[in-house]
Scaffold this active site. Sequence first.
Site, PDB file in Angstrom:
ATOM      1  N   GLY A  80      60.753 121.027  26.497  1.00  0.00           N
ATOM      2  CA  GLY A  80      61.909 121.646  27.127  1.00  0.00           C
ATOM      3  C   GLY A  80      61.713 121.796  28.616  1.00  0.00           C
ATOM      4  CB  CYS A  81      63.183 124.169  31.060  1.00  0.00           C
ATOM      5  SG  CYS A  81      63.029 124.617  32.798  1.00  0.00           S
ATOM      6  CG  PHE A  82      59.198 120.749  34.182  1.00  0.00           C
ATOM      7  CD1 PHE A  82      59.969 121.591  34.947  1.00  0.00           C
ATOM      8  CD2 PHE A  82      59.125 119.412  34.565  1.00  0.00           C
ATOM      9  CE1 PHE A  82      60.652 121.154  36.070  1.00  0.00           C
ATOM     10  CE2 PHE A  82      59.814 118.944  35.675  1.00  0.00           C
ATOM     11  CZ  PHE A  82      60.576 119.823  36.433  1.00  0.00           C
ATOM     12  CD1 TRP A  83      60.400 124.718  36.647  1.00  0.00           C
ATOM     13  CD2 TRP A  83      62.207 126.000  36.342  1.00  0.00           C
ATOM     14  NE1 TRP A  83      61.357 124.313  37.552  1.00  0.00           N
ATOM     15  CE2 TRP A  83      62.478 125.081  37.391  1.00  0.00           C
ATOM     16  CE3 TRP A  83      63.197 126.913  35.972  1.00  0.00           C
ATOM     17  CZ2 TRP A  83      63.697 125.060  38.072  1.00  0.00           C
ATOM     18  CZ3 TRP A  83      64.410 126.893  36.649  1.00  0.00           C
ATOM     19  CH2 TRP A  83      64.653 125.977  37.687  1.00  0.00           C
TER      20      TRP A  83
END
Length: 266
Positions: A80-83
Amino acid sequence: MLYFLFAQPISLFISLFFFFLMIRRPPRSTLSSSSAASDVYKRQEYGEGPGLPMARRGWLVLLMLATVSCIREPATFAAGCFWSVENVFQRVPGVLATEVGYTGGEAASPRYETVMGGDTGHAEAVRVWFEPSVVSYRELLDVFFETHDPTQTDGQGNDIGTQYRSGIFTHGEQQQAAAELAKAKHQQRYARPIVTALAPASEWWVAEAYHQQYLQLQFRHSADKGSLAPIQCYGSRGPIKRLDKMLSPETLKVLTRRTRSNGEEL
């Protein structure tokens, strides 16, 4: 970034340097004397042949072994969102560095805007460098599977698109085999099939600088080893990952354990 480029080459150079010192002949002047005293000295210091003194050979071997043991290994995950994924792995003892980027696609030089469009085939991913003597690849796989939904196809939560797919990009046959075993192991926790894709690591494109360690630098999310502080996926909004609720007791121990500098558990 520099660590990723130079850590392993530097370790290899140091190992070769020590090997050269161990096998090289001593200065010719040391071996040229024919006196009895010199012969005794050579037998005591050099054994029966040329090379470094036996005592020195011993510590050079130890230094070589220490250098080899310090080699770091890479691992690459998409969840998912890599943050938020990066912030999870920042907290794992034994993870030495993290970097977010794009991989698994076909287009060259992808940028965030083009990846977000879903046309390049890349996944948002996190590459970590870890010290196997402190944390194993198998343990990193447990962290990966337990901190996202591996049964959701092409997305995580409200983030929909192939760029948010679940994937493990393996570095070598051993990682591939370990990933397959971990996928089968964690399948037992779900009624739906795990859709995490396994593939050999392909070309890695480093994401823009402002994405690196985003939650830590922009929103002061903790990156301390062992931290269980909540992770809000977009900093000040979005889903919240509560690691103390998501992780199994065994994986929670991996995250919170304390180790000495040599990797030995306290």
